[in-house]
Design a protein around this motif. Structure first.
Motif, PDB file in Angstrom:
ATOM      1  N   LEU A   1      38.334 -22.437 -12.580  1.00  0.00           N
ATOM      2  CA  LEU A   1      37.499 -22.342 -11.371  1.00  0.00           C
ATOM      3  C   LEU A   1      38.206 -21.558 -10.276  1.00  0.00           C
ATOM      4  O   LEU A   1      37.576 -20.777  -9.546  1.00  0.00           O
ATOM      5  CB  LEU A   1      37.129 -23.742 -10.877  1.00  0.00           C
ATOM      6  CG  LEU A   1      36.105 -24.483 -11.735  1.00  0.00           C
ATOM      7  CD1 LEU A   1      35.982 -25.938 -11.289  1.00  0.00           C
ATOM      8  CD2 LEU A   1      34.742 -23.793 -11.651  1.00  0.00           C
TER       9      LEU A   1
ATOM     10  N   LYS B   1      37.689 -18.023 -11.301  1.00  0.00           N
ATOM     11  CA  LYS B   1      36.282 -17.622 -11.120  1.00  0.00           C
ATOM     12  C   LYS B   1      35.977 -17.281  -9.668  1.00  0.00           C
ATOM     13  O   LYS B   1      35.324 -16.274  -9.374  1.00  0.00           O
ATOM     14  CB  LYS B   1      35.368 -18.744 -11.600  1.00  0.00           C
ATOM     15  CG  LYS B   1      33.884 -18.455 -11.388  1.00  0.00           C
ATOM     16  CD  LYS B   1      33.007 -19.589 -11.913  1.00  0.00           C
ATOM     17  CE  LYS B   1      31.527 -19.273 -11.678  1.00  0.00           C
ATOM     18  NZ  LYS B   1      30.651 -20.348 -12.220  1.00  0.00           N
ATOM     19  N   TYR B   2      36.454 -18.110  -8.750  1.00  0.00           N
ATOM     20  CA  TYR B   2      36.139 -17.920  -7.333  1.00  0.00           C
ATOM     21  C   TYR B   2      37.241 -17.163  -6.584  1.00  0.00           C
ATOM     22  O   TYR B   2      37.262 -17.144  -5.364  1.00  0.00           O
ATOM     23  CB  TYR B   2      35.853 -19.270  -6.678  1.00  0.00           C
ATOM     24  CG  TYR B   2      34.605 -19.916  -7.243  1.00  0.00           C
ATOM     25  CD1 TYR B   2      33.343 -19.371  -6.988  1.00  0.00           C
ATOM     26  CD2 TYR B   2      34.683 -21.036  -8.067  1.00  0.00           C
ATOM     27  CE1 TYR B   2      32.190 -19.942  -7.516  1.00  0.00           C
ATOM     28  CE2 TYR B   2      33.537 -21.616  -8.598  1.00  0.00           C
ATOM     29  CZ  TYR B   2      32.295 -21.063  -8.325  1.00  0.00           C
ATOM     30  OH  TYR B   2      31.159 -21.625  -8.864  1.00  0.00           O
ATOM     31  N   LYS B   3      38.135 -16.537  -7.364  1.00  0.00           N
ATOM     32  CA  LYS B   3      39.191 -15.674  -6.818  1.00  0.00           C
ATOM     33  C   LYS B   3      40.040 -16.388  -5.759  1.00  0.00           C
ATOM     34  O   LYS B   3      40.404 -15.814  -4.732  1.00  0.00           O
ATOM     35  CB  LYS B   3      38.581 -14.394  -6.229  1.00  0.00           C
ATOM     36  CG  LYS B   3      37.815 -13.558  -7.259  1.00  0.00           C
ATOM     37  CD  LYS B   3      37.240 -12.299  -6.626  1.00  0.00           C
ATOM     38  CE  LYS B   3      36.553 -11.428  -7.662  1.00  0.00           C
ATOM     39  NZ  LYS B   3      35.409 -12.093  -8.308  1.00  0.00           N
ATOM     40  N   MET B   4      40.349 -17.641  -6.020  1.00  0.00           N
ATOM     41  CA  MET B   4      41.191 -18.424  -5.112  1.00  0.00           C
ATOM     42  C   MET B   4      42.658 -18.177  -5.458  1.00  0.00           C
ATOM     43  O   MET B   4      43.340 -19.004  -6.069  1.00  0.00           O
ATOM     44  CB  MET B   4      40.840 -19.908  -5.227  1.00  0.00           C
ATOM     45  CG  MET B   4      39.419 -20.234  -4.822  1.00  0.00           C
ATOM     46  SD  MET B   4      39.022 -21.988  -5.066  1.00  0.00           S
ATOM     47  CE  MET B   4      37.356 -22.077  -4.422  1.00  0.00           C
TER      48      MET B   4
END
Length: 337
Positions: free
Chosen positions: A318, A321-324
């Motif tokens: 995740l 996916k959310y480029k954190m």
């Protein structure tokens, strides 16, 4: 007279291990083979050791060449091979005495294209027997389609398919040549993966000697296989390109999700190796950012349901996916050794 098996061994700077490897083949209970030593530009004494073996056994042939990496060396072996079947062995590994007898008997009995055994993973600390989560025994083409196509490239839990380790397989040489099955010489990491997937896609039959741990894989944690480099990342992207090029045009099965899971595996693999680099935290975080924000990585998550994996791995996915980037960096760099 044509030998039954051609054993192909790429050799590169392995003077500490090559004797153990070759001796394990010479001690086989099945003796109808040739050994093809592909000296891939070694700068230690590996080439001389190969030549010494060739002098004492006429079944041993040596090719000395400029360094072109393992994929090219294996291709040279396929082209040189005179056997009915071909086997690949890594030069720092070795095989049990009964390996080729056990495999060739089944190969002849069932007129096989491909046969696979299990292996033992050995380090300086211990030895662990490894097996695969598929059934043992004979697979017809229909069995392969029904039971193996769903994991031909990658399992749903982000694990490689059984045929990832090409060294535990014996291949019918005419079968390889019929379908022009060679290694991509532009891929220098995980080359076994794409080759094995293509082989099993084309195979008309297959046999798994489950529980026969004939092959001994020597695990070296300092190997380049376990070290991140930019070249490795580009090789991973090339794998993704080639998988799409080949498997997205097939009509008999939809491999698109497996290709995405494979790209996710390669991404996680590269990111995980960054933590062990001898670089500062900021430099590592920059590399992590470059991977996580890469368009190919973003493309994984288009119409993509997350795989069923443990919650820690799902959390890492995740973050990707959310480029954190910062959160992912904290997650892996704080766990660095």
């Amino acid at each position: 007279m044509r030998p039954k098996i051609s054993v192909v061994i790429p050799v590169y700077n392995v003077e500490k291990y090559i004797n153990r490897c070759i001796d394990s083949i010479l001690k086989q209970t099945f003796q109808d083979f040739e050994i093809l030593l592909i000296n891939d530009g070694s700068i230690d004494n590996s080439g001389q050791i190969c030549d010494e073996y060739a002098k004492i056994d006429k079944r041993i042939k040596v090719l000395h060449k400029k360094n072109a990496r393992v994929s090219a060396a294996r291709n040279d072996g396929i082209k040189m091979a005179q056997g009915e079947f071909v086997s690949f062995i890594d030069s720092d590994d070795w095989v049990d005495p009964g390996m080729y007898k056990g495999m060739i008997e089944k190969a002849i009995e069932h007129d096989l294209d491909v046969i696979m055994c299990d292996f033992k993973k050995t380090s300086i600390y211990d030895t662990e027997k490894r097996t695969h989560s598929i059934r043992g025994g004979f697979y017809s083409k229909e069995h392969i389609k029904n039971e193996l196509y769903h994991c031909l490239i990658m399992f749903e839990n982000i694990e490689f398919p059984p045929t990832i380790s090409n060294c535990v397989l014996l291949y019918n040489l005419e079968f390889l040549k019929k379908y022009n099955l060679y290694y991509d010489e532009n891929i220098h990491y995980c080359e076994d993966s794409i080759f094995g997937s293509k082989v099993m896609y084309h195979a008309r039959n297959f046999f798994y000697l489950k529980g026969k741990h004939y092959y001994n894989y020597f695990y070296n944690p300092d190997s380049t296989t376990n070290t991140y480099t930019e070249k490795k990342w580009h090789s991973f992207l090339k794998i993704n390109d080639e998988l799409e090029k080949f498997f997205m045009r097939t009509q008999d099965f939809d491999f698109s999700r497996q290709i995405k899971i494979n790209m996710l595996y390669l991404t996680l693999n590269a990111l995980g190796q960054i933590r062990h680099l001898d670089k500062g935290k900021n430099q590592k975080e920059k590399l992590i950012c470059e991977i996580i924000t890469h368009p190919r990585v973003a493309g994984i998550f288009d119409e993509f349901n997350l795989p069923k994996v443990p919650w820690k791995q799902k959390m890492a996915i995740l973050f990707i996916k959310y480029k954190m980037v910062r959160l992912y960096s904290l997650l892996i760099l704080n766990n660095a050794r």
